[in-house]
Design a protein around this motif. Structure first.
Motif, PDB file in Angstrom:
ATOM      1  N   PRO A  46       0.864  -1.121  -0.174  1.00 54.00           N
ATOM      2  CA  PRO A  46       0.050  -0.062  -0.003  1.00 54.00           C
ATOM      3  C   PRO A  46       0.638   1.295  -0.050  1.00 54.00           C
ATOM      4  N   LEU A  47       0.125   2.343  -0.654  1.00 53.59           N
ATOM      5  CA  LEU A  47       0.920   3.766  -0.185  1.00 53.59           C
ATOM      6  C   LEU A  47       0.518   3.985   1.293  1.00 53.59           C
ATOM      7  N   LYS A  48       1.357   4.356   2.065  1.00 56.15           N
ATOM      8  CA  LYS A  48       1.214   4.867   3.364  1.00 56.15           C
ATOM      9  C   LYS A  48       0.862   6.224   3.371  1.00 56.15           C
ATOM     10  N   LEU A  49      -0.236   6.714   3.864  1.00 64.98           N
ATOM     11  CA  LEU A  49      -0.628   8.238   4.387  1.00 64.98           C
ATOM     12  C   LEU A  49      -0.879   8.426   5.645  1.00 64.98           C
ATOM     13  N   GLY A  50       0.405   8.527   6.402  1.00 64.27           N
ATOM     14  CA  GLY A  50       0.261   8.437   7.758  1.00 64.27           C
ATOM     15  C   GLY A  50       0.248   7.167   8.191  1.00 64.27           C
ATOM     16  N   SER A  51      -0.966   6.796   8.846  1.00 62.50           N
ATOM     17  CA  SER A  51      -1.015   5.403   9.496  1.00 62.50           C
ATOM     18  C   SER A  51      -2.109   4.742   8.350  1.00 62.50           C
ATOM     19  N   LEU A  52      -2.498   5.324   7.309  1.00 64.56           N
ATOM     20  CA  LEU A  52      -3.628   4.709   6.504  1.00 64.56           C
ATOM     21  C   LEU A  52      -2.675   3.926   5.420  1.00 64.56           C
ATOM     22  N   SER A  53      -3.276   3.128   5.039  1.00 61.51           N
ATOM     23  CA  SER A  53      -2.966   2.207   3.752  1.00 61.51           C
ATOM     24  C   SER A  53      -3.884   2.303   2.645  1.00 61.51           C
ATOM     25  N   ARG A  54      -3.556   2.792   1.462  1.00 59.00           N
ATOM     26  CA  ARG A  54      -4.420   2.935   0.246  1.00 59.00           C
ATOM     27  C   ARG A  54      -3.800   2.432  -0.996  1.00 59.00           C
ATOM     28  N   TRP A  55      -4.514   1.971  -1.848  1.00 56.71           N
ATOM     29  CA  TRP A  55      -3.997   1.362  -3.077  1.00 56.71           C
ATOM     30  C   TRP A  55      -4.675   2.173  -4.223  1.00 56.71           C
ATOM     31  N   PRO A  56      -3.848   2.630  -5.337  1.00 61.17           N
ATOM     32  CA  PRO A  56      -4.566   3.278  -6.467  1.00 61.17           C
ATOM     33  C   PRO A  56      -5.416   2.558  -7.244  1.00 61.17           C
ATOM     34  N   LEU A  57      -6.572   2.965  -7.636  1.00 65.80           N
ATOM     35  CA  LEU A  57      -7.464   1.870  -8.601  1.00 65.80           C
ATOM     36  C   LEU A  57      -6.640   1.303  -9.687  1.00 65.80           C
ATOM     37  N   SER A  58      -5.706   2.187 -10.211  1.00 64.98           N
ATOM     38  CA  SER A  58      -4.915   1.538 -11.303  1.00 64.98           C
ATOM     39  C   SER A  58      -4.241   0.477 -11.323  1.00 64.98           C
ATOM     40  N   GLU A  59      -3.749   0.249  -9.814  1.00 65.36           N
ATOM     41  CA  GLU A  59      -2.802  -0.654  -9.636  1.00 65.36           C
ATOM     42  C   GLU A  59      -3.607  -2.205  -9.464  1.00 65.36           C
ATOM     43  N   MET A  60      -4.968  -2.008  -9.070  1.00 61.08           N
ATOM     44  CA  MET A  60      -5.846  -3.111  -9.063  1.00 61.08           C
ATOM     45  C   MET A  60      -6.048  -3.578 -10.465  1.00 61.08           C
ATOM     46  N   THR A  61      -6.361  -2.518 -11.185  1.00 62.50           N
ATOM     47  CA  THR A  61      -6.740  -2.679 -12.434  1.00 62.50           C
ATOM     48  C   THR A  61      -5.738  -3.534 -13.450  1.00 62.50           C
ATOM     49  N   LYS A  62      -4.493  -3.136 -13.118  1.00 62.70           N
ATOM     50  CA  LYS A  62      -3.278  -3.744 -13.712  1.00 62.70           C
ATOM     51  C   LYS A  62      -3.107  -5.005 -13.254  1.00 62.70           C
ATOM     52  N   PHE A  63      -3.370  -5.381 -11.956  1.00 66.74           N
ATOM     53  CA  PHE A  63      -3.512  -6.606 -11.258  1.00 66.74           C
ATOM     54  C   PHE A  63      -4.275  -7.581 -12.172  1.00 66.74           C
ATOM     55  N   ILE A  64      -5.550  -7.302 -12.353  1.00 66.32           N
ATOM     56  CA  ILE A  64      -6.757  -7.997 -13.085  1.00 66.32           C
ATOM     57  C   ILE A  64      -6.456  -8.040 -14.594  1.00 66.32           C
ATOM     58  N   GLU A  65      -5.891  -6.998 -15.244  1.00 63.35           N
ATOM     59  CA  GLU A  65      -5.337  -7.252 -16.632  1.00 63.35           C
ATOM     60  C   GLU A  65      -4.303  -8.306 -16.701  1.00 63.35           C
ATOM     61  N   ARG A  66      -3.363  -8.332 -15.779  1.00 62.95           N
ATOM     62  CA  ARG A  66      -1.944  -9.239 -15.604  1.00 62.95           C
ATOM     63  C   ARG A  66      -2.730 -10.701 -15.490  1.00 62.95           C
ATOM     64  N   ALA A  67      -3.781 -10.913 -14.841  1.00 62.32           N
ATOM     65  CA  ALA A  67      -4.150 -12.048 -14.616  1.00 62.32           C
ATOM     66  C   ALA A  67      -5.092 -12.625 -15.702  1.00 62.32           C
ATOM     67  N   ALA A  68      -5.619 -11.651 -16.538  1.00 59.00           N
ATOM     68  CA  ALA A  68      -6.307 -11.971 -17.643  1.00 59.00           C
ATOM     69  C   ALA A  68      -5.428 -12.270 -18.920  1.00 59.00           C
ATOM     70  N   SER A  69      -4.181 -11.540 -18.850  1.00 59.52           N
ATOM     71  CA  SER A  69      -3.432 -11.821 -20.187  1.00 59.52           C
ATOM     72  C   SER A  69      -2.520 -13.250 -19.857  1.00 59.52           C
ATOM     73  N   GLN A  70      -2.450 -13.805 -18.611  1.00 57.18           N
ATOM     74  CA  GLN A  70      -1.731 -14.859 -18.230  1.00 57.18           C
ATOM     75  C   GLN A  70      -2.875 -16.159 -18.524  1.00 57.18           C
ATOM     76  N   ARG A  71      -3.931 -15.718 -18.231  1.00 56.01           N
ATOM     77  CA  ARG A  71      -5.013 -16.919 -18.591  1.00 56.01           C
ATOM     78  C   ARG A  71      -5.098 -17.029 -20.129  1.00 56.01           C
ATOM     79  N   GLU A  72      -4.976 -16.094 -20.777  1.00 53.83           N
ATOM     80  CA  GLU A  72      -5.172 -16.085 -22.331  1.00 53.83           C
ATOM     81  C   GLU A  72      -3.686 -16.734 -22.830  1.00 53.83           C
ATOM     82  N   THR A  73      -2.736 -16.677 -22.234  1.00 50.03           N
ATOM     83  CA  THR A  73      -1.553 -17.177 -22.781  1.00 50.03           C
ATOM     84  C   THR A  73      -1.530 -18.728 -22.341  1.00 50.03           C
ATOM     85  N   ALA A  74      -2.221 -19.129 -21.330  1.00 47.76           N
ATOM     86  CA  ALA A  74      -2.286 -20.337 -20.778  1.00 47.76           C
ATOM     87  C   ALA A  74      -3.069 -21.315 -21.237  1.00 47.76           C
ATOM     88  N   ALA A  75      -4.121 -20.706 -22.008  1.00 44.06           N
ATOM     89  CA  ALA A  75      -5.234 -21.648 -22.628  1.00 44.06           C
ATOM     90  C   ALA A  75      -4.745 -22.375 -23.775  1.00 44.06           C
TER      91      ALA A  75
END
Length: 75
Positions: A46-75
């Motif tokens: 996470p990005l640390k903002l003081g004691s808060l942990s946050r994740w940019p939406l773009s990082e979650m989107t990249k994670f999903i896209e990476r999983a999708a591309s791995q699925r396509e290459t595995a098929a």
């Protein structure tokens, strides 16, 4: 309460910052699984903002896209 709300959404115009619960909803996983994946390096730390942990939406989107591309290459 209104001030806290406005600081929470300060970056919404570009790349909103998600709390762990929000990231879990997007990924469809439980909070313990989410944090296990963060510790394991499967998900980004996470990005640390003081004691808060946050994740940019773009990082979650990249994670999903990476999983999708791995699925396509595995098929």
């Amino acid at each position: 309460a209104d001030m806290a709300k406005s600081t929470d959404t300060a970056f919404d115009h570009d790349d909103p910052l998600l709390r762990d619960v929000e990231a879990c909803e997007i990924l469809g996983i439980s909070k313990p699984t989410f944090w296990r994946w963060v510790r394991a390096g499967t998900l980004p730390k996470p990005l640390k903002l003081g004691s808060l942990s946050r994740w940019p939406l773009s990082e979650m989107t990249k994670f999903i896209e990476r999983a999708a591309s791995q699925r396509e290459t595995a098929a």
